[in-house]
Design a protein around this motif. Structure first.
Motif, PDB file in Angstrom:
ATOM      1  N   SER A 186      37.841  44.259  27.726  1.00  0.00           N
ATOM      2  CA  SER A 186      36.646  43.805  28.434  1.00  0.00           C
ATOM      3  C   SER A 186      35.534  44.820  28.253  1.00  0.00           C
ATOM      4  O   SER A 186      35.736  45.896  27.717  1.00  0.00           O
ATOM      5  N   THR A 187      34.347  44.437  28.724  1.00  0.00           N
ATOM      6  CA  THR A 187      33.202  45.339  28.627  1.00  0.00           C
ATOM      7  C   THR A 187      33.456  46.611  29.415  1.00  0.00           C
ATOM      8  O   THR A 187      33.105  47.696  29.000  1.00  0.00           O
ATOM      9  N   PHE A 188      34.083  46.473  30.589  1.00  0.00           N
ATOM     10  CA  PHE A 188      34.371  47.614  31.438  1.00  0.00           C
ATOM     11  C   PHE A 188      35.853  47.915  31.394  1.00  0.00           C
ATOM     12  O   PHE A 188      36.671  47.028  31.189  1.00  0.00           O
ATOM     13  N   SER A 206      39.353  48.703  33.309  1.00  0.00           N
ATOM     14  CA  SER A 206      39.871  47.970  34.468  1.00  0.00           C
ATOM     15  C   SER A 206      39.494  48.636  35.792  1.00  0.00           C
ATOM     16  O   SER A 206      39.206  47.943  36.763  1.00  0.00           O
ATOM     17  N   SER A 223      36.787  50.638  36.449  1.00  0.00           N
ATOM     18  CA  SER A 223      35.357  50.463  36.727  1.00  0.00           C
ATOM     19  C   SER A 223      35.047  49.007  37.058  1.00  0.00           C
ATOM     20  O   SER A 223      34.254  48.731  37.958  1.00  0.00           O
ATOM     21  N   GLN A 224      35.685  48.069  36.400  1.00  0.00           N
ATOM     22  CA  GLN A 224      35.446  46.662  36.696  1.00  0.00           C
ATOM     23  C   GLN A 224      35.866  46.336  38.127  1.00  0.00           C
ATOM     24  O   GLN A 224      35.140  45.661  38.858  1.00  0.00           O
ATOM     25  N   GLU A 225      37.012  46.841  38.551  1.00  0.00           N
ATOM     26  CA  GLU A 225      37.470  46.584  39.916  1.00  0.00           C
ATOM     27  C   GLU A 225      36.520  47.209  40.937  1.00  0.00           C
ATOM     28  O   GLU A 225      36.192  46.594  41.952  1.00  0.00           O
ATOM     29  N   ASN A 249      33.326  45.207  41.219  1.00  0.00           N
ATOM     30  CA  ASN A 249      33.537  43.940  41.914  1.00  0.00           C
ATOM     31  C   ASN A 249      33.678  44.130  43.423  1.00  0.00           C
ATOM     32  O   ASN A 249      33.335  43.236  44.190  1.00  0.00           O
ATOM     33  N   SER A 261      27.386  52.053  35.368  1.00  0.00           N
ATOM     34  CA  SER A 261      28.446  52.275  34.384  1.00  0.00           C
ATOM     35  C   SER A 261      27.841  52.862  33.137  1.00  0.00           C
ATOM     36  O   SER A 261      26.825  52.367  32.642  1.00  0.00           O
TER      37      SER A 261
END
Length: 177
Positions: free
Chosen positions: A156-158, A160, A162-164, A167, A175
């Motif tokens: 993914s772009t981020f 896991s 940083s994505q969490e 969100n 980021s």
């Protein structure tokens, strides 16, 4: 650089008074520190540097860290022996030592920016949970972190973590890639 903002989508000076920067020794977290330091300087803010233990990482992962050149000779020897023996995840003692090296390195870099900063105690637990708890504890208005950490996720772009965080966070998130 990718910036993810809250629903308000407006960064204010107030958001920049307390900036949490989780660091993991990756090149992305090194870049994130530079951006966080620039923001802190511009808005007279303070950086809070934290590190979550690199649980589950083996010696290969730890030697691949961009900061591994800061490891002393005995640590290099221990990690190289662990690689040869394929020992699996690194023990707590090694993870704490590397965590302290990471925090010390980032503190040294932050001090060269002539900004206010504080290094926090090493955190232990699920990275996203620990970072979000720390953000609430210190009431940080912004989290600045690398888009990808030591997992180098290509899915993914981020990464896991940083994505969490992006969100779930109740603050401005930036980021850096």
């Amino acid at each position: 650089m990718i910036i993810v903002l809250t629903a308000d989508s407006k960064i204010t000076g107030r958001d920049m008074h307390k900036i949490l920067i989780p660091v993991d020794g990756s090149i992305h977290s090194m870049k994130a520190l530079r951006i966080a330091a620039d923001l802190a300087a511009k808005y007279q803010g303070r950086l809070y540097i934290c590190h979550v233990l690199l649980r589950g990482k083996d010696a290969n992962d730890l030697m691949a860290l961009d900061i591994s050149n800061q490891f002393d000779k005995p640590l290099h020897q221990i990690l190289n022996k662990a690689i040869s023996a394929n020992l699996g995840p690194a023990p707590d003692k090694i993870l704490h030592k590397i965590g302290q090296i990471i925090l010390d390195h980032f503190a040294e870099k932050a001090s060269s920016h002539d900004i206010a900063f504080e290094t926090l105690d090493i955190l232990d637990g699920k990275p996203a949970d620990e970072i979000l708890k720390m953000q609430e504890e210190i009431e940080a208005g912004t989290i600045v972190m690398g888009a990808r950490g030591v997992t180098h996720s290509e899915s993914s772009t981020f990464g896991s973590v940083s994505q969490e965080i992006f969100n779930r966070a109740n603050c401005t998130c930036i980021s850096v890639k």
